[in-house]
Design an enzyme around this catalytic site. Sequence first.
Site, PDB file in Angstrom:
ATOM      1  N   ARG A 237       0.872  -1.167   0.000  1.00 20.34           N
ATOM      2  CA  ARG A 237       0.000   0.000   0.000  1.00 20.34           C
ATOM      3  C   ARG A 237       0.914   1.223   0.000  1.00 20.34           C
ATOM      4  NH1 ARG A 237      -3.450  -2.496  -1.792  1.00 20.34           N
ATOM      5  NH2 ARG A 237      -5.509  -3.007  -0.978  1.00 20.34           N
ATOM      6  N   GLU A 266      -2.529   8.025  -3.755  1.00 19.48           N
ATOM      7  CA  GLU A 266      -3.092   7.442  -4.966  1.00 19.48           C
ATOM      8  C   GLU A 266      -4.461   8.037  -5.306  1.00 19.48           C
ATOM      9  OE1 GLU A 266      -2.089   3.294  -4.698  1.00 19.48           O
ATOM     10  OE2 GLU A 266      -3.829   2.792  -5.913  1.00 19.48           O
ATOM     11  N   HIS A 284      -1.147   0.542 -10.132  1.00 18.86           N
ATOM     12  CA  HIS A 284      -1.792  -0.436  -9.240  1.00 18.86           C
ATOM     13  C   HIS A 284      -2.310  -1.651 -10.024  1.00 18.86           C
ATOM     14  CE1 HIS A 284      -3.690  -0.587  -4.997  1.00 18.86           C
ATOM     15  NE2 HIS A 284      -3.537  -1.820  -5.465  1.00 18.86           N
TER      16      HIS A 284
HETATM   17  P1  NAP Z   1      -0.899 -11.499   4.528  1.00 21.92           P
HETATM   18  O1  NAP Z   1      -0.859 -12.931   4.100  1.00 21.92           O
HETATM   19  O2  NAP Z   1      -1.721 -11.108   5.704  1.00 21.92           O
HETATM   20  O3  NAP Z   1       0.635 -11.067   4.754  1.00 21.92           O
HETATM   21  C1  NAP Z   1       1.016  -9.879   5.356  1.00 21.92           C
HETATM   22  C2  NAP Z   1       2.327 -10.121   6.110  1.00 21.92           C
HETATM   23  O4  NAP Z   1       2.764  -8.888   6.656  1.00 21.92           O
HETATM   24  C3  NAP Z   1       2.200 -11.101   7.278  1.00 21.92           C
HETATM   25  O5  NAP Z   1       3.263 -12.036   7.209  1.00 21.92           O
HETATM   26  C4  NAP Z   1       2.340 -10.216   8.506  1.00 21.92           C
HETATM   27  O6  NAP Z   1       2.992 -10.846   9.577  1.00 21.92           O
HETATM   28  C5  NAP Z   1       3.208  -9.122   7.990  1.00 21.92           C
HETATM   29  N1  NAP Z   1       3.072  -7.899   8.778  1.00 21.92           N
HETATM   30  C6  NAP Z   1       1.931  -7.285   9.141  1.00 21.92           C
HETATM   31  N2  NAP Z   1       2.195  -6.178   9.841  1.00 21.92           N
HETATM   32  C7  NAP Z   1       3.553  -6.125   9.936  1.00 21.92           C
HETATM   33  C8  NAP Z   1       4.443  -5.231  10.563  1.00 21.92           C
HETATM   34  N3  NAP Z   1       3.987  -4.173  11.255  1.00 21.92           N
HETATM   35  N4  NAP Z   1       5.785  -5.475  10.455  1.00 21.92           N
HETATM   36  C9  NAP Z   1       6.237  -6.544   9.768  1.00 21.92           C
HETATM   37  N5  NAP Z   1       5.424  -7.437   9.152  1.00 21.92           N
HETATM   38  C10 NAP Z   1       4.110  -7.217   9.253  1.00 21.92           C
HETATM   39  O7  NAP Z   1      -1.382 -10.585   3.345  1.00 21.92           O
HETATM   40  P2  NAP Z   1      -1.136 -10.778   1.766  1.00 21.92           P
HETATM   41  O8  NAP Z   1      -2.254 -11.534   1.169  1.00 21.92           O
HETATM   42  O9  NAP Z   1       0.257 -11.244   1.557  1.00 21.92           O
HETATM   43  O10 NAP Z   1      -1.317  -9.256   1.274  1.00 21.92           O
HETATM   44  C11 NAP Z   1      -0.440  -8.253   1.763  1.00 21.92           C
HETATM   45  C12 NAP Z   1      -0.920  -6.890   1.326  1.00 21.92           C
HETATM   46  O11 NAP Z   1      -0.612  -6.694  -0.036  1.00 21.92           O
HETATM   47  C13 NAP Z   1      -2.424  -6.664   1.404  1.00 21.92           C
HETATM   48  O12 NAP Z   1      -2.846  -6.316   2.700  1.00 21.92           O
HETATM   49  C14 NAP Z   1      -2.654  -5.549   0.393  1.00 21.92           C
HETATM   50  O13 NAP Z   1      -2.657  -4.296   1.006  1.00 21.92           O
HETATM   51  C15 NAP Z   1      -1.462  -5.674  -0.537  1.00 21.92           C
HETATM   52  N6  NAP Z   1      -1.902  -6.038  -1.893  1.00 21.92           N
HETATM   53  C16 NAP Z   1      -1.619  -5.220  -2.941  1.00 21.92           C
HETATM   54  C17 NAP Z   1      -2.026  -5.565  -4.217  1.00 21.92           C
HETATM   55  C18 NAP Z   1      -1.749  -4.685  -5.399  1.00 21.92           C
HETATM   56  O14 NAP Z   1      -2.573  -4.645  -6.303  1.00 21.92           O
HETATM   57  N7  NAP Z   1      -0.611  -4.016  -5.461  1.00 21.92           N
HETATM   58  C19 NAP Z   1      -2.736  -6.746  -4.423  1.00 21.92           C
HETATM   59  C20 NAP Z   1      -2.997  -7.570  -3.339  1.00 21.92           C
HETATM   60  C21 NAP Z   1      -2.582  -7.207  -2.075  1.00 21.92           C
HETATM   61  P3  NAP Z   1       2.361 -12.047  10.418  1.00 21.92           P
HETATM   62  O15 NAP Z   1       2.543 -13.256   9.541  1.00 21.92           O
HETATM   63  O16 NAP Z   1       3.167 -12.088  11.636  1.00 21.92           O
HETATM   64  O17 NAP Z   1       0.913 -11.700  10.640  1.00 21.92           O
END
Ligand code: NAP
Length: 317
Positions: A237, A266, A284
């Site tokens: 994000r 954005e 994006h």
């Molecule tokens: P996810 O499986 O929940 O993974 C997020 C990871 O970040 C988890 O391992 C979490 O740790 C870690 N985390 C959370 N807060 C943290 C912090 N303060 N410091 C360090 N690590 C932290 O989510 P995902 O499915 O991979 O998606 C991640 C994000 O990508 C989404 O929330 C979204 O905003 C973004 N995204 C962007 C696009 C795009 O179009 N560019 C598309 C899809 C998603 P833990 O394992 O310990 O909980």
Amino acid sequence: MTKVFMARPLPEEVQTAAKALFDVTVRQDTGPLTEAEMATALTDYDGVIPTLGDLFSAEIFAAHPNPRCRILANFGVGFNHIDVGAARQAGIVVTNTPGAVTDATADVALTLMLMSARRAGEGERLLRAGQWEGWHPTQLLGMHLGGKTVGIVGLGRIGQAIARRCHFGFGMNVAYHSRSPKSLDFPAVAKESLVALAEAVDVLVVAVPGGDETHHLIDAEVLGAMRASAHLINIARGNVVEEAALINALALGQIAGAGLDVYEFEPKVPETLIAMENVTLLPHLGTAALGVREEMGLMTVKNLDAFFKDQPVPNPV
Ligand code: NAP
């Protein structure tokens, strides 16, 4: 019949699936919902399919204390635009679409890594401007990814999919920093802090969720710890990276380049970033593939269907 408000036109297949189950209103506008539209969504519909940019804040929920709406089935895995605590207090369930987005978003991270490290955008601009004078041995030399080290910030679903591609596809070393311990089926080194990770890698990739906890996680200190030859990639994000600090680091040559899919304000992208040759800017595109958007949409429909059948929702947040 249950009334559902779809906040953007979703792919045909998704609209058809939703209309088979509910009385669906499809908003034709492609921009974020206005406050008035969010108010109508909460008061006139049983369920809503919101998405990125629809700012369901605590104030919106407070202004409509007894909403007709009982579920926000978000289209997307990221839900930082919804105040989930305030929604819960208002008696509204929030769901999202994890998994469906993972591989496609990891692919865009790799696209940005390659484009930034290999100067692909710069090369394409040169050619399109009619300034390419032919191949020569020292033209547009970038960084070869093979054997280099990638650092993943947030080793969740997408972070792990990026790490897997880097290790198996490009022979890269993988390092990461995450909140909780991770076990992977390929070598990856956990770094004790974000700064230690930033110091140790050739490419730093941001894959944490947005929200208060991660706001400006990548700041001047982290950017200052990176190598002058390193690249920053953000597919998470926009406001996880302090954009002003990034611009400064690029301008001072503290890092070699950046590849961005998301932006702090954005869809506004600073002119200074646009003017920089060593920055790759995508609009994006993370999940922008028809099959992926269909899968995401069908997940929102499944969440709504389960909810209105009084069954547990598959993807609560
Ligand atoms: P996810 O499986 O929940 O993974 C997020 C990871 O970040 C988890 O391992 C979490 O740790 C870690 N985390 C959370 N807060 C943290 C912090 N303060 N410091 C360090 N690590 C932290 O989510 P995902 O499915 O991979 O998606 C991640 C994000 O990508 C989404 O929330 C979204 O905003 C973004 N995204 C962007 C696009 C795009 O179009 N560019 C598309 C899809 C998603 P833990 O394992 O310990 O909980």
